[in-house]
Design a protein around this motif. Structure first.
Motif, short mmCIF file in Angstrom:
data_model
loop_
_atom_site.label_atom_id
_atom_site.label_comp_id
_atom_site.label_asym_id
_atom_site.label_seq_id
_atom_site.Cartn_x
_atom_site.Cartn_y
_atom_site.Cartn_z
N GLU A 59 20.65 4.53 -6.66
CA GLU A 59 21.62 5.29 -5.87
C GLU A 59 22.47 4.40 -4.99
OE1 GLU A 59 21.69 8.78 -2.39
OE2 GLU A 59 19.82 8.32 -3.47
N HIS A 60 21.88 3.33 -4.47
CA HIS A 60 22.58 2.52 -3.48
C HIS A 60 23.08 1.18 -4.02
CE1 HIS A 60 20.22 5.28 -0.93
NE2 HIS A 60 21.23 5.19 -0.11
N TYR A 61 22.71 0.86 -5.26
CA TYR A 61 23.12 -0.45 -5.77
C TYR A 61 23.53 -0.44 -7.24
CZ TYR A 61 23.07 -5.46 -6.79
OH TYR A 61 23.41 -6.73 -7.19
N THR A 62 22.57 -0.25 -8.13
CA THR A 62 22.90 -0.50 -9.54
C THR A 62 23.89 0.51 -10.09
OG1 THR A 62 20.91 0.73 -10.24
CG2 THR A 62 20.72 -1.67 -10.02
N ASN A 63 23.84 1.74 -9.64
CA ASN A 63 24.76 2.76 -10.16
C ASN A 63 26.11 2.76 -9.46
OD1 ASN A 63 22.79 3.57 -11.92
ND2 ASN A 63 22.30 5.47 -10.88
N VAL A 64 26.26 1.93 -8.43
CA VAL A 64 27.55 1.89 -7.70
C VAL A 64 28.13 0.49 -7.69
CG1 VAL A 64 26.96 3.85 -6.24
CG2 VAL A 64 26.37 1.56 -5.47
N ASN A 70 0.86 -1.19 0.00
CA ASN A 70 0.00 0.00 0.00
C ASN A 70 0.89 1.23 0.00
OD1 ASN A 70 -2.84 -1.16 0.40
ND2 ASN A 70 -1.71 -2.12 2.07
N CYS A 71 0.59 2.16 -0.89
CA CYS A 71 1.43 3.34 -1.08
C CYS A 71 0.77 4.58 -0.48
CB CYS A 71 1.69 3.58 -2.57
SG CYS A 71 2.47 2.17 -3.42
N GLN A 72 1.59 5.46 0.08
CA GLN A 72 1.07 6.71 0.60
C GLN A 72 1.01 7.80 -0.48
OE1 GLN A 72 3.56 4.91 2.60
NE2 GLN A 72 1.67 4.00 3.33
N LYS A 73 1.73 7.58 -1.55
CA LYS A 73 1.71 8.46 -2.72
C LYS A 73 1.10 7.68 -3.88
CE LYS A 73 5.98 10.71 -1.19
NZ LYS A 73 7.42 10.92 -1.49
N PRO A 74 0.85 8.32 -5.02
CA PRO A 74 0.42 7.54 -6.18
C PRO A 74 1.41 6.40 -6.44
CG PRO A 74 0.17 9.87 -6.61
CD PRO A 74 0.90 9.76 -5.30
N PRO A 75 0.93 5.18 -6.66
CA PRO A 75 1.84 4.05 -6.80
C PRO A 75 2.92 4.23 -7.87
CG PRO A 75 -0.37 3.25 -6.42
CD PRO A 75 -0.48 4.73 -6.60
N LEU A 76 2.59 4.89 -8.97
CA LEU A 76 3.61 5.11 -10.01
C LEU A 76 4.73 6.01 -9.49
CD1 LEU A 76 1.35 5.47 -13.16
CD2 LEU A 76 2.91 3.59 -12.66
N THR A 77 4.39 6.93 -8.61
CA THR A 77 5.42 7.76 -7.98
C THR A 77 6.25 6.94 -7.00
OG1 THR A 77 4.05 9.75 -8.18
CG2 THR A 77 5.81 9.80 -6.55
N SER A 78 5.58 6.10 -6.23
CA SER A 78 6.29 5.30 -5.23
C SER A 78 7.26 4.33 -5.88
CB SER A 78 5.28 4.54 -4.37
OG SER A 78 4.60 5.44 -3.51
N ILE A 79 6.86 3.68 -6.97
CA ILE A 79 7.79 2.72 -7.59
C ILE A 79 8.97 3.45 -8.23
CG2 ILE A 79 5.98 1.02 -7.96
CD1 ILE A 79 6.34 1.71 -11.05
N GLU A 80 8.76 4.69 -8.66
CA GLU A 80 9.88 5.48 -9.19
C GLU A 80 10.83 5.86 -8.07
OE1 GLU A 80 10.80 9.47 -11.88
OE2 GLU A 80 8.73 8.97 -11.34
N ASN A 81 10.30 6.29 -6.95
CA ASN A 81 11.15 6.66 -5.82
C ASN A 81 11.94 5.46 -5.30
OD1 ASN A 81 10.20 9.28 -5.97
ND2 ASN A 81 8.70 9.05 -4.33
N SER A 82 11.28 4.31 -5.24
CA SER A 82 11.99 3.12 -4.77
C SER A 82 13.08 2.70 -5.76
CB SER A 82 10.99 1.97 -4.56
OG SER A 82 10.23 2.19 -3.39
N LEU A 83 12.80 2.80 -7.05
CA LEU A 83 13.83 2.46 -8.03
C LEU A 83 14.99 3.44 -7.96
CD1 LEU A 83 14.74 0.59 -10.29
CD2 LEU A 83 13.53 2.06 -11.91
N ASN A 84 14.70 4.70 -7.69
CA ASN A 84 15.79 5.67 -7.53
C ASN A 84 16.68 5.30 -6.35
OD1 ASN A 84 15.06 7.22 -9.73
ND2 ASN A 84 13.77 8.62 -8.53
N TRP A 85 16.08 4.78 -5.28
CA TRP A 85 16.90 4.31 -4.15
C TRP A 85 17.81 3.16 -4.60
CZ3 TRP A 85 18.34 0.01 -1.66
CH2 TRP A 85 18.96 0.16 -0.42
N VAL A 86 17.24 2.22 -5.35
CA VAL A 86 18.04 1.09 -5.84
C VAL A 86 19.19 1.57 -6.71
CG1 VAL A 86 18.00 -1.01 -7.23
CG2 VAL A 86 16.09 -0.52 -5.68
#
Length: 258
Positions: A251-256, A233-249
């Protein structure tokens, strides 16, 4: 050791998928997700789904299939997965009325083992996806979670571990990842906190209590193939939430990661 694939469990986008199946998958691909795990096909044929996935360059690695569908249309579900190129047939949930006692769990485990034999015989793998309730009962003096995977070998039930639910149940997801190394191709990569009543609140990655970077390291060591981003369950629009979560991935994994 290769980099883990980054996938999305489409249950997160269930309303968007119902309203605009094609447009939602296009958005997922545009964001940079590499693969998807289905939770229903919204009346699309396997041929239609496969054509769209190929166009978008998305890999369908698995699908959540209800116990009811496994019971009533097992061959049809296997055939669908073969057509779209998916490898994993996953039982995602057990209804409350079927899991009230150890005897019910014993029957369910036996049923899942029988399904696994047929699924695995046809070149796929049958996985079971946990919640927290698998830690509320025991079978033969071990948690249902562990009893589910007690049998080993080529026709065993294998593991799709939801680290959020494991931790919410008071267990150590890192220890459980290590325990099932080699039998754990998919990890549901989620974050959460608890509300004032102690209930689960799923969050975008990096905003909750799960040790996400340690989970990644443990998953790599355990031979996991895909990290599967999900937010129940998302607190923001789900399309926004999956983008924010992918940005975390990123920043902390795929780009490093080399």
């Amino acid at each position: 050791m290769g980099r883990l694939g980054i996938g999305l469990q489409l249950y997160t986008l269930r309303d968007d998928m119902a309203n605009d199946f094609e447009g939602t998958l296009r958005h997922v691909a545009k964001l940079g997700y590499e693969g998807v795990e289905f939770a229903g096909y919204y009346d699309r044929s396997s041929v239609e789904v496969k054509a769209l996935l190929d166009e978008l360059g998305l890999k369908a690695f698995g699908s959540h299939v209800s116990l009811e569908r496994f019971r009533t249309n097992l061959q049809g579900e296997i055939d669908f997965l073969h057509t779209i190129g998916a490898k994993y047939a996953i039982c995602p949930y057990v209804g409350a009325e079927e899991r009230e006692s150890a005897d019910q769990w014993k029957a369910l485990i036996a049923e899942c083992e029988a399904i696994a034999v047929e699924v695995n015989k046809q070149g796929l793998q049958f996985l079971y996806h946990n919640h927290d309730f698998e830690f509320h009962h025991k079978v033969n003096d071990e948690f249902v979670f562990d009893a589910m995977f007690a049998k080993t070998g080529e026709n065993a039930i294998n593991v799709e571990m939801d680290v959020c639910w494991v931790q919410f149940a008071g267990q150590d997801p890192l220890a459980y990842i290590a325990k099932y190394a080699g039998r754990l191709p998919l990890v549901h990569f989620k974050d959460f906190t608890k509300d004032a009543e102690g209930k689960l609140v799923t969050l975008e990655l990096g905003l909750g209590d799960v040790p996400l970077q340690e989970v990644i390291k443990a998953a790599e060591k355990a031979g996991v193939e895909w990290l599967v981003v999900e937010q129940d369950n998302c607190q923001k629009p789900p399309l926004t939430s999956i983008e924010n979560s992918l940005n975390w991935v990123k920043e902390h994994y795929t780009n490093v990661t080399n």
